[in-house]
Design a protein around this motif. Structure first.
Motif, PDB file in Angstrom:
ATOM      1  N   ILE A   1      -9.340   9.142  -0.595  1.00  0.00           N
ATOM      2  CA  ILE A   1      -9.266   9.453   0.839  1.00  0.00           C
ATOM      3  C   ILE A   1     -10.639   9.335   1.474  1.00  0.00           C
ATOM      4  CG2 ILE A   1      -8.839  11.296   2.509  1.00  0.00           C
ATOM      5  CD1 ILE A   1      -6.591  12.283   0.704  1.00  0.00           C
ATOM      6  N   TYR A   2     -11.654   9.901   0.835  1.00  0.00           N
ATOM      7  CA  TYR A   2     -13.014   9.837   1.382  1.00  0.00           C
ATOM      8  C   TYR A   2     -13.514   8.397   1.443  1.00  0.00           C
ATOM      9  CZ  TYR A   2     -18.110  10.401   1.506  1.00  0.00           C
ATOM     10  OH  TYR A   2     -19.437  10.305   1.825  1.00  0.00           O
ATOM     11  N   ALA A   3     -13.239   7.622   0.380  1.00  0.00           N
ATOM     12  CA  ALA A   3     -13.751   6.258   0.303  1.00  0.00           C
ATOM     13  C   ALA A   3     -13.137   5.343   1.355  1.00  0.00           C
ATOM     14  CB  ALA A   3     -13.494   5.688  -1.100  1.00  0.00           C
ATOM     15  N   TRP A   4     -11.838   5.506   1.613  1.00  0.00           N
ATOM     16  CA  TRP A   4     -11.129   4.532   2.442  1.00  0.00           C
ATOM     17  C   TRP A   4     -10.936   4.969   3.895  1.00  0.00           C
ATOM     18  CZ3 TRP A   4      -9.580  -0.392   1.143  1.00  0.00           C
ATOM     19  CH2 TRP A   4      -9.826  -0.769  -0.185  1.00  0.00           C
ATOM     20  N   THR A   5     -11.325   6.179   4.237  1.00  0.00           N
ATOM     21  CA  THR A   5     -11.144   6.627   5.625  1.00  0.00           C
ATOM     22  C   THR A   5     -12.459   6.839   6.359  1.00  0.00           C
ATOM     23  OG1 THR A   5     -11.045   8.973   4.972  1.00  0.00           O
ATOM     24  CG2 THR A   5      -8.957   7.752   5.061  1.00  0.00           C
ATOM     25  N   ALA A   6     -13.587   6.718   5.666  1.00  0.00           N
ATOM     26  CA  ALA A   6     -14.892   6.871   6.321  1.00  0.00           C
ATOM     27  C   ALA A   6     -15.205   5.591   7.099  1.00  0.00           C
ATOM     28  CB  ALA A   6     -15.973   7.186   5.298  1.00  0.00           C
ATOM     29  N   ARG A   7     -14.525   5.457   8.259  1.00  0.00           N
ATOM     30  CA  ARG A   7     -14.694   4.286   9.126  1.00  0.00           C
ATOM     31  C   ARG A   7     -14.819   4.778  10.572  1.00  0.00           C
ATOM     32  NH1 ARG A   7      -9.957   2.691   6.417  1.00  0.00           N
ATOM     33  NH2 ARG A   7      -8.839   2.618   8.413  1.00  0.00           N
ATOM     34  N   PRO A   8     -15.501   4.026  11.421  1.00  0.00           N
ATOM     35  CA  PRO A   8     -15.699   4.486  12.811  1.00  0.00           C
ATOM     36  C   PRO A   8     -14.400   4.763  13.556  1.00  0.00           C
ATOM     37  CG  PRO A   8     -17.159   2.660  12.314  1.00  0.00           C
ATOM     38  CD  PRO A   8     -16.232   2.780  11.145  1.00  0.00           C
ATOM     39  N   GLU A   9     -13.335   4.005  13.242  1.00  0.00           N
ATOM     40  CA  GLU A   9     -12.077   4.181  13.973  1.00  0.00           C
ATOM     41  C   GLU A   9     -11.260   5.364  13.457  1.00  0.00           C
ATOM     42  OE1 GLU A   9     -11.403   0.891  10.856  1.00  0.00           O
ATOM     43  OE2 GLU A   9     -12.976   1.570  12.235  1.00  0.00           O
ATOM     44  N   VAL A  10     -11.676   5.963  12.361  1.00  0.00           N
ATOM     45  CA  VAL A  10     -10.990   7.132  11.797  1.00  0.00           C
ATOM     46  C   VAL A  10     -11.855   8.367  12.049  1.00  0.00           C
ATOM     47  CG1 VAL A  10     -10.029   8.204   9.719  1.00  0.00           C
ATOM     48  CG2 VAL A  10      -9.902   5.710  10.023  1.00  0.00           C
ATOM     49  N   HIS A  11     -11.249   9.426  12.557  1.00  0.00           N
ATOM     50  CA  HIS A  11     -11.994  10.644  12.869  1.00  0.00           C
ATOM     51  C   HIS A  11     -12.674  11.185  11.610  1.00  0.00           C
ATOM     52  CE1 HIS A  11     -12.834  14.776  14.253  1.00  0.00           C
ATOM     53  NE2 HIS A  11     -12.716  14.272  15.487  1.00  0.00           N
ATOM     54  N   TRP A  12     -13.863  11.731  11.807  1.00  0.00           N
ATOM     55  CA  TRP A  12     -14.655  12.207  10.657  1.00  0.00           C
ATOM     56  C   TRP A  12     -13.974  13.314   9.878  1.00  0.00           C
ATOM     57  CZ3 TRP A  12     -15.811  17.313  10.501  1.00  0.00           C
ATOM     58  CH2 TRP A  12     -15.819  18.030  11.699  1.00  0.00           C
ATOM     59  N   ILE A  13     -13.007  14.008  10.487  1.00  0.00           N
ATOM     60  CA  ILE A  13     -12.345  15.104   9.778  1.00  0.00           C
ATOM     61  C   ILE A  13     -11.523  14.596   8.606  1.00  0.00           C
ATOM     62  CG2 ILE A  13     -10.181  15.122  11.109  1.00  0.00           C
ATOM     63  CD1 ILE A  13     -12.235  18.208  10.027  1.00  0.00           C
ATOM     64  N   VAL A  14     -11.080  13.334   8.669  1.00  0.00           N
ATOM     65  CA  VAL A  14     -10.222  12.795   7.598  1.00  0.00           C
ATOM     66  C   VAL A  14     -11.007  12.628   6.294  1.00  0.00           C
ATOM     67  CG1 VAL A  14      -8.671  10.931   6.911  1.00  0.00           C
ATOM     68  CG2 VAL A  14      -8.730  11.693   9.299  1.00  0.00           C
ATOM     69  N   PRO A  15     -12.161  11.925   6.290  1.00  0.00           N
ATOM     70  CA  PRO A  15     -12.934  11.890   5.034  1.00  0.00           C
ATOM     71  C   PRO A  15     -13.411  13.277   4.606  1.00  0.00           C
ATOM     72  CG  PRO A  15     -14.191  10.903   6.838  1.00  0.00           C
ATOM     73  CD  PRO A  15     -12.788  11.074   7.323  1.00  0.00           C
ATOM     74  N   ALA A  16     -13.628  14.168   5.587  1.00  0.00           N
ATOM     75  CA  ALA A  16     -14.011  15.541   5.228  1.00  0.00           C
ATOM     76  C   ALA A  16     -12.869  16.229   4.482  1.00  0.00           C
ATOM     77  CB  ALA A  16     -14.380  16.338   6.481  1.00  0.00           C
ATOM     78  N   ILE A  17     -11.635  15.964   4.878  1.00  0.00           N
ATOM     79  CA  ILE A  17     -10.480  16.506   4.153  1.00  0.00           C
ATOM     80  C   ILE A  17     -10.437  15.947   2.736  1.00  0.00           C
ATOM     81  CG2 ILE A  17      -7.951  16.471   4.047  1.00  0.00           C
ATOM     82  CD1 ILE A  17      -7.942  16.613   7.114  1.00  0.00           C
ATOM     83  N   GLY A  18     -10.774  14.662   2.594  1.00  0.00           N
ATOM     84  CA  GLY A  18     -10.834  14.075   1.257  1.00  0.00           C
ATOM     85  C   GLY A  18     -11.840  14.787   0.369  1.00  0.00           C
ATOM     86  N   LEU A  19     -13.011  15.101   0.934  1.00  0.00           N
ATOM     87  CA  LEU A  19     -14.022  15.846   0.177  1.00  0.00           C
ATOM     88  C   LEU A  19     -13.509  17.230  -0.220  1.00  0.00           C
ATOM     89  CD1 LEU A  19     -17.228  14.978   2.246  1.00  0.00           C
ATOM     90  CD2 LEU A  19     -16.691  14.197  -0.070  1.00  0.00           C
ATOM     91  N   THR A  20     -12.767  17.867   0.691  1.00  0.00           N
ATOM     92  CA  THR A  20     -12.229  19.196   0.409  1.00  0.00           C
ATOM     93  C   THR A  20     -11.209  19.140  -0.729  1.00  0.00           C
ATOM     94  OG1 THR A  20     -12.519  19.813   2.733  1.00  0.00           O
ATOM     95  CG2 THR A  20     -11.052  21.190   1.409  1.00  0.00           C
ATOM     96  N   ILE A  21     -10.342  18.134  -0.701  1.00  0.00           N
ATOM     97  CA  ILE A  21      -9.347  17.972  -1.761  1.00  0.00           C
ATOM     98  C   ILE A  21     -10.041  17.742  -3.105  1.00  0.00           C
ATOM     99  CG2 ILE A  21      -7.517  16.462  -2.634  1.00  0.00           C
ATOM    100  CD1 ILE A  21      -6.694  15.994   0.282  1.00  0.00           C
ATOM    101  N   PHE A  22     -11.045  16.867  -3.088  1.00  0.00           N
ATOM    102  CA  PHE A  22     -11.780  16.609  -4.332  1.00  0.00           C
ATOM    103  C   PHE A  22     -12.413  17.881  -4.872  1.00  0.00           C
ATOM    104  CE2 PHE A  22     -15.993  16.049  -6.197  1.00  0.00           C
ATOM    105  CZ  PHE A  22     -15.678  15.308  -7.322  1.00  0.00           C
ATOM    106  N   MET A  23     -13.052  18.659  -3.985  1.00  0.00           N
ATOM    107  CA  MET A  23     -13.773  19.837  -4.463  1.00  0.00           C
ATOM    108  C   MET A  23     -12.838  20.927  -4.924  1.00  0.00           C
ATOM    109  SD  MET A  23     -16.882  20.244  -5.023  1.00  0.00           S
ATOM    110  CE  MET A  23     -17.345  21.489  -6.227  1.00  0.00           C
ATOM    111  N   SER A  24     -11.643  21.027  -4.335  1.00  0.00           N
ATOM    112  CA  SER A  24     -10.680  22.020  -4.817  1.00  0.00           C
ATOM    113  C   SER A  24     -10.279  21.692  -6.248  1.00  0.00           C
ATOM    114  CB  SER A  24      -9.460  22.074  -3.902  1.00  0.00           C
ATOM    115  OG  SER A  24      -8.769  20.834  -3.896  1.00  0.00           O
ATOM    116  N   GLY A  25     -10.098  20.402  -6.539  1.00  0.00           N
ATOM    117  CA  GLY A  25      -9.815  20.008  -7.918  1.00  0.00           C
ATOM    118  C   GLY A  25     -11.009  20.200  -8.826  1.00  0.00           C
ATOM    119  N   GLY A  26     -12.217  19.872  -8.315  1.00  0.00           N
ATOM    120  CA  GLY A  26     -13.427  20.055  -9.112  1.00  0.00           C
ATOM    121  C   GLY A  26     -13.677  21.503  -9.460  1.00  0.00           C
ATOM    122  N   PHE A  27     -13.371  22.405  -8.520  1.00  0.00           N
ATOM    123  CA  PHE A  27     -13.536  23.830  -8.789  1.00  0.00           C
ATOM    124  C   PHE A  27     -12.639  24.277  -9.933  1.00  0.00           C
ATOM    125  CE2 PHE A  27     -12.027  28.160  -8.335  1.00  0.00           C
ATOM    126  CZ  PHE A  27     -13.196  28.881  -8.258  1.00  0.00           C
TER     127      PHE A  27
END
Length: 429
Positions: free
Chosen positions: A304-330
């Motif tokens: 999610i973070y890799a493929w949504t970090a684009r100018p046309e996609v709101h920054w909250i979307v890759p931020a959600i990807g980071l959150t999902i990753f970190m919940s699993g990492g925790f």
């Protein structure tokens, strides 16, 4: 965070500043191979006191560094002193709580440890954004917190290692009665410090080479923690380039690591219910219900973070990807301590030191090549590669969930420890 002001102040390159992070991880991963044996001779409390004081001094050393070489040395020593606090925790928890009681204490430790990974850049971003402060003030904040921690260790902590406590009780009894027959088992079977150091240096390596559980979890946590450091390196550059964030705004993106940690922590409450419910049937593998799900979150969050970090996609979307990753990492970070502590009991510190070595060697290696990797592959494809590796590692908790008991039954070390703990439980009953 803090690299820009450090580069200007010390006239160093970004690579030199990054090397300090890698040296930190090397010290953090290798030193526990030696210090874990000192607990048998001096107890856990004394090691906590010495390491916390040394850690505070290294932060002062970095804050007052006149050049980048001193910073590098301070990072290495800081990792060395800071490592004991993290690697001894599993043993301390095993000292105080029984196997079925360790879930929440370890979850709280993991929460605080992982939150620090996100909270640090947030605070550092605010400081770095102020031109009157800069990287040295980041270090002075470290000194303040580590000083408070050192004082709390001295005033509040007690010795928990059973062999040390029993040895002190036996010594007290001998002084009171004058009868030398009062001896703890640890005194009778006491080995020299040199022997203990040799054992502590070789036992983690032995466990890594012979124990499939240690091997698989070391590989899993090593990759996950390496990606965490890769993301820490990529977030600033990615969000500044794609969304035009400044240093302070980029720092606040790291709150996703905090949110992810809290999600993992609260999910662990449900995991603990599953553990209590299924322990008699699944034994140690009852720890692995949640990690089986978290294994899917790692590659999902990366993609999610890799493929949504684009100018046309709101920054909250890759931020959600980071959150999902970190919940699993925790969840992975937490279960490594819990599951290994359950499986290896009195050898928990050695087993945890082993995975800590792999985790921190990966963390030291990733920052050294991640900038060049992203420059060649771009952030999207570099992170996609990590996501594919994460997919390949998904089966690890599933295999252990279904076949972990059989694997442990074939392990001489794990089987012997479990027999000793069952015998102790029967004696207590």
């Amino acid at each position: 965070m803090g690299y820009q002001s450090m580069m200007q102040d010390l006239n160093c390159t970004q690579f030199q500043a990054t090397v300090g992070l890698s040296l930190w991880s090397i010290g953090f991963g290798t030193v526990p191979l030696i210090t874990s044996s000192f607990t048998e001779e001096f107890g856990r409390l004394n090691i906590y006191i010495v390491s916390s004081f040394g850690f505070m001094l290294t932060q002062m050393m970095i804050a007052m560094s006149p050049n980048i070489q001193t910073v590098m040395l301070g990072r290495l020593l800081g990792g060395a002193f800071g490592s004991t606090g993290a690697t001894l925790v599993g043993g301390s928890v095993a000292d105080v709580w029984k196997q079925h009681e360790r879930g929440q204490p370890m979850a709280f430790f993991a929460l605080v440890a992982v939150i620090g990974t996100g909270l640090g850049p947030v605070i550092a971003g605010v400081i770095e954004a102020n031109p009157r402060l800069g990287w040295r003030w980041i270090q002075w904040i470290h000194v303040m917190f580590t000083g408070a921690y050192f004082i709390s260790v001295v005033l509040l902590m007690k010795e928990t290692r059973t062999t040390i406590v029993l040895t002190r009780l036996a010594n007290k009894k001998r002084k009171e009665t004058g009868d030398d027959r009062y001896q703890a088992k640890a005194e009778i079977e006491k080995r020299s410090l040199i022997t203990l150091v040799k054992i502590s240096c070789t036992r983690p390596i032995y466990l890594l080479l012979t124990e499939p559980i240690v091997q698989s979890f070391s590989l899993w946590i090593g990759f996950t923690w390496g990606v965490v450091f890769a993301l820490v390196e990529s977030v600033s550059a990615n969000f500044q380039a794609v969304y035009g964030f400044n240093v302070q705004d980029t720092g606040f993106i790291f709150t996703t690591l905090i949110f992810g940690s809290f999600i993992g922590y609260f999910a662990n409450i449900y995991q603990e219910k599953l553990y209590q419910k299924h322990y008699l049937r699944k034994r140690q593998e009852a720890r692995l219900y949640l990690p089986c799900v978290a294994a899917l979150f790692i590659p999902l969050g990366i993609f999610i973070y890799a493929w949504t970090a684009r100018p046309e996609v709101h920054w909250i979307v890759p931020a959600i990807g980071l959150t999902i990753f970190m919940s699993g990492g925790f969840v992975i970070y937490m279960v490594v301590f819990l599951y290994i502590a359950d499986c290896y009991g009195t050898y928990a510190s050695s087993a945890i030191a082993c995975q800590s070595l792999c985790r921190n060697l990966a963390a030291s290696a990733f920052p050294l090549f991640i900038t060049q990797m992203f420059a060649r592959l771009t952030h999207k494809w570099g992170l996609t590669l990590f996501g594919c590796i994460g997919v390949a590692l998904v089966p690890i908790p599933w295999v252990l969930f279904f076949y972990g008991s059989r694997i442990r039954a074939r392990s001489k070390v794990s089987r012997r420890i479990l027999e000793e703990e069952e015998l102790q439980d029967n004696i207590e009953k």
